[in-house]
Design an enzyme around this catalytic site. Structure first.
Site, PDB file in Angstrom:
ATOM      1  N   LYS A  25      61.388  41.089  65.300  1.00 16.21           N
ATOM      2  CA  LYS A  25      62.553  40.285  64.946  1.00 16.21           C
ATOM      3  C   LYS A  25      62.618  38.940  64.701  1.00 16.21           C
ATOM      4  CE  LYS A  25      67.001  39.425  64.676  1.00 16.21           C
ATOM      5  NZ  LYS A  25      67.522  39.539  63.635  1.00 16.21           N
ATOM      6  N   THR A  34      68.768  39.333  70.218  1.00 15.59           N
ATOM      7  CA  THR A  34      67.630  38.636  69.347  1.00 15.59           C
ATOM      8  C   THR A  34      66.944  37.780  70.873  1.00 15.59           C
ATOM      9  OG1 THR A  34      68.685  38.598  67.589  1.00 15.59           O
ATOM     10  CG2 THR A  34      66.436  37.634  67.982  1.00 15.59           C
TER      11      THR A  34
HETATM   12  P1  NAP Z   1      78.429  36.493  69.375  1.00 16.44           P
HETATM   13  O1  NAP Z   1      79.570  37.018  68.781  1.00 16.44           O
HETATM   14  O2  NAP Z   1      78.389  34.920  70.395  1.00 16.44           O
HETATM   15  O3  NAP Z   1      78.540  37.350  71.270  1.00 16.44           O
HETATM   16  C1  NAP Z   1      77.716  36.869  72.420  1.00 16.44           C
HETATM   17  C2  NAP Z   1      78.429  38.150  72.905  1.00 16.44           C
HETATM   18  O4  NAP Z   1      77.026  37.808  74.373  1.00 16.44           O
HETATM   19  C3  NAP Z   1      79.310  37.806  73.287  1.00 16.44           C
HETATM   20  O5  NAP Z   1      79.926  39.514  73.773  1.00 16.44           O
HETATM   21  C4  NAP Z   1      79.568  37.120  74.944  1.00 16.44           C
HETATM   22  O6  NAP Z   1      80.720  37.665  75.645  1.00 16.44           O
HETATM   23  C5  NAP Z   1      78.126  37.574  75.296  1.00 16.44           C
HETATM   24  N1  NAP Z   1      77.763  35.838  76.357  1.00 16.44           N
HETATM   25  C6  NAP Z   1      77.538  35.251  76.067  1.00 16.44           C
HETATM   26  N2  NAP Z   1      76.687  35.065  77.018  1.00 16.44           N
HETATM   27  C7  NAP Z   1      76.769  35.013  78.099  1.00 16.44           C
HETATM   28  C8  NAP Z   1      76.709  35.537  79.429  1.00 16.44           C
HETATM   29  N3  NAP Z   1      76.581  34.201  80.074  1.00 16.44           N
HETATM   30  N4  NAP Z   1      77.372  36.298  79.898  1.00 16.44           N
HETATM   31  C9  NAP Z   1      77.344  37.468  79.847  1.00 16.44           C
HETATM   32  N5  NAP Z   1      77.917  37.789  78.974  1.00 16.44           N
HETATM   33  C10 NAP Z   1      77.704  36.852  77.794  1.00 16.44           C
HETATM   34  O7  NAP Z   1      77.094  37.295  68.502  1.00 16.44           O
HETATM   35  P2  NAP Z   1      76.740  38.226  67.896  1.00 16.44           P
HETATM   36  O8  NAP Z   1      76.734  37.469  66.493  1.00 16.44           O
HETATM   37  O9  NAP Z   1      77.796  39.937  68.201  1.00 16.44           O
HETATM   38  O10 NAP Z   1      75.067  38.543  68.310  1.00 16.44           O
HETATM   39  C11 NAP Z   1      74.385  38.979  69.391  1.00 16.44           C
HETATM   40  C12 NAP Z   1      73.173  39.141  69.416  1.00 16.44           C
HETATM   41  O11 NAP Z   1      72.339  39.477  68.014  1.00 16.44           O
HETATM   42  C13 NAP Z   1      72.556  38.274  69.550  1.00 16.44           C
HETATM   43  O12 NAP Z   1      71.479  37.724  70.075  1.00 16.44           O
HETATM   44  C14 NAP Z   1      72.224  37.170  67.765  1.00 16.44           C
HETATM   45  O13 NAP Z   1      71.523  36.944  67.661  1.00 16.44           O
HETATM   46  C15 NAP Z   1      71.920  38.690  67.520  1.00 16.44           C
HETATM   47  N6  NAP Z   1      71.894  39.235  65.862  1.00 16.44           N
HETATM   48  C16 NAP Z   1      73.015  38.811  65.552  1.00 16.44           C
HETATM   49  C17 NAP Z   1      73.281  39.016  63.968  1.00 16.44           C
HETATM   50  C18 NAP Z   1      74.876  38.165  63.526  1.00 16.44           C
HETATM   51  O14 NAP Z   1      75.392  38.408  62.405  1.00 16.44           O
HETATM   52  N7  NAP Z   1      75.756  37.540  64.217  1.00 16.44           N
HETATM   53  C19 NAP Z   1      73.044  39.565  63.433  1.00 16.44           C
HETATM   54  C20 NAP Z   1      71.699  40.218  63.881  1.00 16.44           C
HETATM   55  C21 NAP Z   1      71.453  40.353  64.839  1.00 16.44           C
HETATM   56  P3  NAP Z   1      81.972  36.925  75.578  1.00 16.44           P
HETATM   57  O15 NAP Z   1      82.831  36.860  74.834  1.00 16.44           O
HETATM   58  O16 NAP Z   1      82.538  36.167  77.203  1.00 16.44           O
HETATM   59  O17 NAP Z   1      82.031  35.112  75.208  1.00 16.44           O
END
Ligand code: NAP
Length: 286
Positions: free
Chosen positions: A170, A95
């Site tokens: 989104k 997102t």
């Molecule tokens: P998350 O658990 O915080 O995972 C984030 C991912 O991004 C991890 O793989 C992290 O790597 C990586 N990352 C962060 N900073 C980085 C950087 N500077 N360089 C390279 N990799 C980096 O988040 P999530 O919940 O899976 O969400 C991911 C996306 O989907 C977000 O945009 C969120 O808004 C969206 N989303 C989430 C949900 C939900 O319910 N969780 C639902 C819909 C959409 P590390 O493992 O190394 O930290």
């Protein structure tokens, strides 16, 4: 078709696993390598950089935290654009704002690749069950080619047109969700301070026009003080911030989203960034 996946967080890991379960060979990368382990066990190959993933795969998917992460992985050193060959696809499901998506799209096309943005609606459980709602936009030929893989991750998908439209769609969806959560927390707090039975309140909401899966699913956990993370609070605030920026650009007044954003900013300041976004209840009355 060989598929790639970068960003194996709460959402990315189960989404990637569904691609493997669907019979695809998968190459993956995550900034923190330990997150790759369960997928290695499931048969995926771990790459050293996003560039290696992109160079080996027909289509590479990404699920990254925020615009900064999306830009770093796509455009940075050893990033996706360093590995993409002509005709290959990059599908960013993070997102982000439309401008970030546009920048990545231009860079991908400059190296001969094709770009699709495909953010998702739905949280950890739908990611695990392959029942996300996918909001795609960009290269339509890639959308069609990726359809089988998208259908392993989601139950519904839409193609919204030019790059940026999926990102905007989104942000609209999540802005509404953030406002709903903020109003829900205010209602629960007011009910509690009025000495009302909050469990009864949940039943009443669920029986009427305000019944919805979010209140139904999160409500009992919130009353029990269970904020185990499904959607991190920091990402909800990021989405509200990006929606407010979109409103500013288009001169659309968003007072409800502004108030909700202020509440989420207070929750971040209180140290609740990595709890579920429903932890807003903890700081509602601060
Ligand atoms: P998350 O658990 O915080 O995972 C984030 C991912 O991004 C991890 O793989 C992290 O790597 C990586 N990352 C962060 N900073 C980085 C950087 N500077 N360089 C390279 N990799 C980096 O988040 P999530 O919940 O899976 O969400 C991911 C996306 O989907 C977000 O945009 C969120 O808004 C969206 N989303 C989430 C949900 C939900 O319910 N969780 C639902 C819909 C959409 P590390 O493992 O190394 O930290």
């Amino acid at each position: 078709m060989r598929l790639g996946f970068v960003g194996l967080g709460i959402m990315g890991a189960p989404m990637a696993l569904n691609l493997i379960k669907g019979g695809h060979e998968l190459t993956m990368w995550n900034r923190t390598a330990a997150a790759c382990e369960p997928l290695v066990q499931a048969g995926a190959r771990m790459a050293d950089t996003p560039a290696v993933v992109a160079s080996e795969c027909d289509i590479t998917f990404a699920m990254l935290a925020d615009p900064e992460a999306a830009r770093a992985v796509a455009l940075g050193p050893d990033g996706i654009c360093d590995g993409l060959a002509a005709g290959r696809g990059y599908v960013d499901m993070s997102t982000v704002d439309a401008a970030t998506s546009g920048r990545i799209s231009v860079a991908v096309e400059a190296c001969g690749g094709r770009f699709l943005e495909a953010p998702v609606s739905g949280t950890r459980a739908p990611a695990e069950q392959g029942t996300l709602i996918i909001l795609a936009a960009g290269d339509e030929s890639l959308y069609k080619e990726a359809a089988g893989a998208l259908d392993l991750m989601g139950k519904k998908r839409t193609f919204a047109g030019e790059v940026g439209q999926g990102a905007r769609l989104k942000l609209v969806v999540n802005m509404i969700m953030g406002g709903m959560m903020s109003a829900f927390c205010e209602g629960l707090t007011l009910a509690r301070e009025s000495q009302l039975d909050t469990t009864e309140l949940l039943d009443i909401l669920d029986a009427g026009a305000l019944g919805n899966p979010m209140f139904r699913g999160k409500g009992p956990q919130m009353l029990a003080g269970n904020y185990a993370v499904a959607f991190p609070l920091k990402h909800m605030q990021k989405d509200l911030r990006l929606a407010l920026e979109l409103g500013h650009d288009l001169q659309v007044k968003l007072p409800t989203a502004g108030t909700a954003n202020d509440a989420f900013v207070r929750a971040l300041a209180a140290g609740d960034a990595d709890l579920d976004f429903s932890a807003l209840l903890r700081t509602q009355n601060d």
